[in-house]
Design a protein around this motif. Structure first.
Motif, PDB file in Angstrom:
ATOM      1  N   MET A  81      46.333 -15.045  57.158  1.00 22.99           N
ATOM      2  CA  MET A  81      45.762 -14.410  58.347  1.00 22.99           C
ATOM      3  C   MET A  81      46.584 -13.205  58.833  1.00 22.99           C
ATOM      4  N   TYR A 134      33.161 -13.320  55.495  1.00 22.16           N
ATOM      5  CA  TYR A 134      34.535 -13.360  56.015  1.00 22.16           C
ATOM      6  C   TYR A 134      35.404 -14.225  55.111  1.00 22.16           C
ATOM      7  N   PHE A 146      42.444 -12.334  76.933  1.00 19.31           N
ATOM      8  CA  PHE A 146      42.126 -13.742  76.665  1.00 19.31           C
ATOM      9  C   PHE A 146      43.252 -14.605  77.215  1.00 19.31           C
ATOM     10  N   PRO A 174      50.021 -24.750  68.989  1.00 16.89           N
ATOM     11  CA  PRO A 174      48.910 -25.161  69.855  1.00 16.89           C
ATOM     12  C   PRO A 174      49.256 -26.420  70.640  1.00 16.89           C
ATOM     13  N   ARG A 229      38.688 -12.901  53.071  1.00 20.66           N
ATOM     14  CA  ARG A 229      39.996 -13.455  53.392  1.00 20.66           C
ATOM     15  C   ARG A 229      40.581 -14.323  52.283  1.00 20.66           C
ATOM     16  N   TYR A 283      52.132 -20.617  73.667  1.00 19.96           N
ATOM     17  CA  TYR A 283      52.468 -20.670  72.233  1.00 19.96           C
ATOM     18  C   TYR A 283      53.970 -20.537  72.013  1.00 19.96           C
ATOM     19  N   SER A 341      43.169 -17.769  77.438  1.00 24.67           N
ATOM     20  CA  SER A 341      42.324 -18.906  77.069  1.00 24.67           C
ATOM     21  C   SER A 341      42.766 -20.221  77.680  1.00 24.67           C
ATOM     22  N   HIS A 366      32.725 -19.864  74.967  1.00 27.99           N
ATOM     23  CA  HIS A 366      33.986 -19.739  74.224  1.00 27.99           C
ATOM     24  C   HIS A 366      33.595 -19.272  72.827  1.00 27.99           C
ATOM     25  N   SER A 408      41.926  -9.180  64.919  1.00 25.47           N
ATOM     26  CA  SER A 408      43.379  -9.296  65.005  1.00 25.47           C
ATOM     27  C   SER A 408      43.648 -10.688  65.555  1.00 25.47           C
ATOM     28  N   ASP A 409      44.797 -10.904  66.132  1.00 27.14           N
ATOM     29  CA  ASP A 409      45.047 -12.167  66.828  1.00 27.14           C
ATOM     30  C   ASP A 409      45.997 -11.896  67.993  1.00 27.14           C
ATOM     31  N   ARG A 468      34.731 -14.514  68.854  1.00 24.98           N
ATOM     32  CA  ARG A 468      34.880 -14.997  67.470  1.00 24.98           C
ATOM     33  C   ARG A 468      33.649 -14.739  66.611  1.00 24.98           C
ATOM     34  N   GLN A 469      32.964 -13.608  66.875  1.00 18.59           N
ATOM     35  CA  GLN A 469      31.801 -13.269  66.036  1.00 18.59           C
ATOM     36  C   GLN A 469      32.246 -12.934  64.612  1.00 18.59           C
ATOM     37  N   ALA A 470      33.483 -12.424  64.470  1.00 18.48           N
ATOM     38  CA  ALA A 470      34.074 -12.235  63.146  1.00 18.48           C
ATOM     39  C   ALA A 470      34.883 -13.490  62.867  1.00 18.48           C
ATOM     40  N   ILE A 486      34.304  -6.652  68.278  1.00 19.34           N
ATOM     41  CA  ILE A 486      35.646  -7.012  68.746  1.00 19.34           C
ATOM     42  C   ILE A 486      36.618  -6.788  67.603  1.00 19.34           C
TER      43      ILE A 486
HETATM   44  O1  1CP Z   1      35.648 -12.136  66.274  1.00 17.11           O
HETATM   45  C1  1CP Z   1      36.744 -12.421  66.771  1.00 17.11           C
HETATM   46  O2  1CP Z   1      36.838 -12.722  67.964  1.00 17.11           O
HETATM   47  C2  1CP Z   1      37.930 -12.429  65.867  1.00 17.11           C
HETATM   48  C3  1CP Z   1      39.219 -11.899  66.390  1.00 17.11           C
HETATM   49  C4  1CP Z   1      40.120 -12.947  67.041  1.00 17.11           C
HETATM   50  C5  1CP Z   1      40.387 -13.091  68.396  1.00 17.11           C
HETATM   51  C6  1CP Z   1      39.737 -12.330  69.551  1.00 17.11           C
HETATM   52  C7  1CP Z   1      40.924 -13.892  66.358  1.00 17.11           C
HETATM   53  C8  1CP Z   1      40.971 -14.111  64.901  1.00 17.11           C
HETATM   54  N1  1CP Z   1      41.716 -14.529  67.275  1.00 17.11           N
HETATM   55  C9  1CP Z   1      41.394 -14.075  68.519  1.00 17.11           C
HETATM   56  C10 1CP Z   1      42.024 -14.424  69.784  1.00 17.11           C
HETATM   57  C11 1CP Z   1      42.765 -15.703  69.888  1.00 17.11           C
HETATM   58  N2  1CP Z   1      43.683 -16.244  69.016  1.00 17.11           N
HETATM   59  C12 1CP Z   1      42.718 -16.527  71.030  1.00 17.11           C
HETATM   60  C13 1CP Z   1      41.904 -16.221  72.243  1.00 17.11           C
HETATM   61  C14 1CP Z   1      40.460 -16.484  71.995  1.00 17.11           C
HETATM   62  C15 1CP Z   1      40.035 -17.930  72.045  1.00 17.11           C
HETATM   63  O3  1CP Z   1      40.319 -18.572  73.057  1.00 17.11           O
HETATM   64  O4  1CP Z   1      39.416 -18.368  71.079  1.00 17.11           O
HETATM   65  C16 1CP Z   1      43.565 -17.613  70.818  1.00 17.11           C
HETATM   66  C17 1CP Z   1      43.827 -18.764  71.743  1.00 17.11           C
HETATM   67  C18 1CP Z   1      44.188 -17.429  69.540  1.00 17.11           C
HETATM   68  C19 1CP Z   1      45.186 -18.289  68.898  1.00 17.11           C
HETATM   69  C20 1CP Z   1      44.680 -18.766  67.597  1.00 17.11           C
HETATM   70  N3  1CP Z   1      44.710 -17.997  66.472  1.00 17.11           N
HETATM   71  C21 1CP Z   1      44.025 -19.983  67.300  1.00 17.11           C
HETATM   72  C22 1CP Z   1      43.775 -21.118  68.280  1.00 17.11           C
HETATM   73  C23 1CP Z   1      44.730 -22.251  68.040  1.00 17.11           C
HETATM   74  C24 1CP Z   1      44.737 -23.253  69.181  1.00 17.11           C
HETATM   75  O5  1CP Z   1      45.675 -23.204  69.997  1.00 17.11           O
HETATM   76  O6  1CP Z   1      43.811 -24.071  69.235  1.00 17.11           O
HETATM   77  C25 1CP Z   1      43.683 -19.942  65.954  1.00 17.11           C
HETATM   78  C26 1CP Z   1      42.986 -20.996  65.155  1.00 17.11           C
HETATM   79  C27 1CP Z   1      44.109 -18.680  65.442  1.00 17.11           C
HETATM   80  C28 1CP Z   1      43.919 -18.139  64.088  1.00 17.11           C
HETATM   81  C29 1CP Z   1      42.774 -17.206  63.994  1.00 17.11           C
HETATM   82  N4  1CP Z   1      42.625 -16.059  64.766  1.00 17.11           N
HETATM   83  C30 1CP Z   1      41.470 -15.402  64.397  1.00 17.11           C
HETATM   84  C31 1CP Z   1      40.881 -16.153  63.318  1.00 17.11           C
HETATM   85  C32 1CP Z   1      39.618 -15.767  62.601  1.00 17.11           C
HETATM   86  C33 1CP Z   1      41.703 -17.272  63.096  1.00 17.11           C
HETATM   87  C34 1CP Z   1      41.509 -18.336  62.052  1.00 17.11           C
HETATM   88  C35 1CP Z   1      42.451 -18.067  60.950  1.00 17.11           C
HETATM   89  C36 1CP Z   1      41.849 -18.143  59.604  1.00 17.11           C
HETATM   90  O7  1CP Z   1      40.687 -17.772  59.380  1.00 17.11           O
HETATM   91  O8  1CP Z   1      42.613 -18.572  58.709  1.00 17.11           O
END
Ligand code: 1CP
Length: 352
Positions: free
Chosen positions: A52, A43, A211, A164, A47, A158, A213, A327, A82-83, A34-36, A79
């Motif tokens: 998203m 960011y 992942f 979640p 956005r 999911y 997770s 994490h 995407s999602d 999540r560096q981005a 990285i």
């Molecule tokens: O720098 C990066 O890593 C950004 C790219 C990225 C990645 C690798 C995003 C953007 N999502 C993910 C993977 C992801 N998405 C995982 C595995 C990583 C982890 O464990 O953190 C998981 C579980 C998700 C599902 C997801 N998408 C969640 C978690 C919800 C929960 O169950 O608690 C959330 C909040 C998202 C939305 C999301 N994905 C990414 C961002 C930046 C966001 C936030 C959305 C926004 O900014 O509005």
């Protein structure tokens, strides 16, 4: 410095790829899950007003957001922005990513008919992914891009829960009560994840991370029976591409050996298991990634430095170590602390 048109030899000079391959490194490589994302003001600006999933489908935005942390920090890898639910959306599942919540599925998958409706992912379903990865190749120079996908248990959670979940009740109920249906679902999700990863690698990603997770909620015997075969299918599908394969989950202390066995080259470790202990759990022939507690970044700098030095020392007992958090970066993290931490990891590890 990597010259233009670098051949395979120069490409291997990336400290990140060397560490994944358990080869000697000039310094311990570092990147942050999540560096981005939300911790960066640039960011939030990029956005603003763009949902998203829409952002994920726009190559210009994906390139910009993927590059933001690479410009700001001296990280050794990017990285892909995407999602994990993007490929599910692409095969027609009605889902959204709700701000402050995460993925929400309109019609959760809870019976055989719903599982059988899941179709395979095709390259044509995500043209914006290949396009964004290819565009990133021109921007990144020598910095390798990590492609990623969601692991089978996490994607299933999911889809079955509908959003979640902390406890994954319904997901585990299917795993325990309808093992054949659960296996069919995870098998389809494994194919989708494998295709999504191949698409990223074929377009230029130089490593992949799976992942899973939320798989830490599953005990080792159930993991071995109900999850591992599907994760193994994904890693095996990626084998011909010869890119390092990273496997990560949260709270997976009791699963680390099995997560390596599934076919990963690098096992990601959260902050609960010290890396020198993780080395024993994972066994020989694997590199490790991790594992500073993301919450440490809210402590004073001297505390962060002491803890980072400890992670590096324990990481030295591994055959290869990629420094990361245990994490993702928390949204209120001060980016300057990550910049300082990146430089500290490089300086500390190069000085030895
Ligand atoms: O720098 C990066 O890593 C950004 C790219 C990225 C990645 C690798 C995003 C953007 N999502 C993910 C993977 C992801 N998405 C995982 C595995 C990583 C982890 O464990 O953190 C998981 C579980 C998700 C599902 C997801 N998408 C969640 C978690 C919800 C929960 O169950 O608690 C959330 C909040 C998202 C939305 C999301 N994905 C990414 C961002 C930046 C966001 C936030 C959305 C926004 O900014 O509005």
């Amino acid at each position: 410095s990597v010259p233009h048109g670098a051949g395979p030899e120069q490409r291997e000079e990336s400290a990140f790829l060397l560490a994944c391959r358990r080869r000697p490194v000039p310094h311990t490589p570092v990147w942050f899950m999540r560096q981005a994302g939300r911790s960066l003001p640039e960011y939030r600006e990029a956005r603003a007003g763009i949902p998203m999933l829409e952002a994920c489908a726009r190559p210009d935005l994906v390139v910009e957001i993927t590059m933001q942390p690479v410009r700001r920090y001296a990280v050794d890898a990017a990285i892909f922005f995407s999602d994990i639910v993007v490929p599910l959306k692409a095969i027609g599942i009605d889902l959204d990513i709700k701000p402050g919540v995460g993925p929400v599925i309109a019609d959760p998958i809870r019976d055989a008919a719903a599982v059988d409706r899941l179709r395979p992912l095709e390259t044509d379903d995500v043209p914006f992914v290949s396009e964004a990865v290819r565009a990133l190749m021109g921007e990144l120079g020598g910095t390798p891009l990590i492609g990623f996908a969601g692991g089978p248990f996490t994607l299933a959670s999911y889809l079955i829960e509908g959003g979640p979940s902390k406890t994954h009740d319904r997901t585990k109920a299917m795993m325990y009560g309808e093992p054949e249906l659960f296996a069919r679902l995870l098998d389809r999700l494994a194919d989708i994840a494998a295709t999504y990863l191949k698409i990223q690698v074929e377009a230029g990603a130089r490593a992949i991370q799976l992942f899973d997770s939320w798989v830490g909620g599953v005990g080792p015997e159930d993991y071995r029976t109900s999850v591992l075969p599907h994760s193994r299918k994904i890693f095996t599908a990626l084998e011909p591409y010869d890119v390092p394969r990273i496997h990560f989950g949260v709270g997976t202390g009791e699963l680390l050996g099995l997560m390596g066995e599934a076919g990963a080259d690098v096992v990601g470790v959260d902050w609960r298991v010290p890396l020198d202990e993780a080395v024993l759990r994972v066994g020989p022939g694997k590199a490790l990634q991790g594992n500073l507690d993301p919450a440490i970044l809210f402590a004073p700098w001297d505390v962060i430095a002491t803890r980072a030095r400890d992670v590096l020392a324990r990481g030295r007992t591994a055959e290869g170590h990629v420094f990361n958090l245990g994490h993702g970066v928390l949204p209120t993290t001060d980016p300057d602390m990550l910049a300082r931490l990146t430089d500290f990891v490089h300086e500390e590890s190069a000085a030895r």
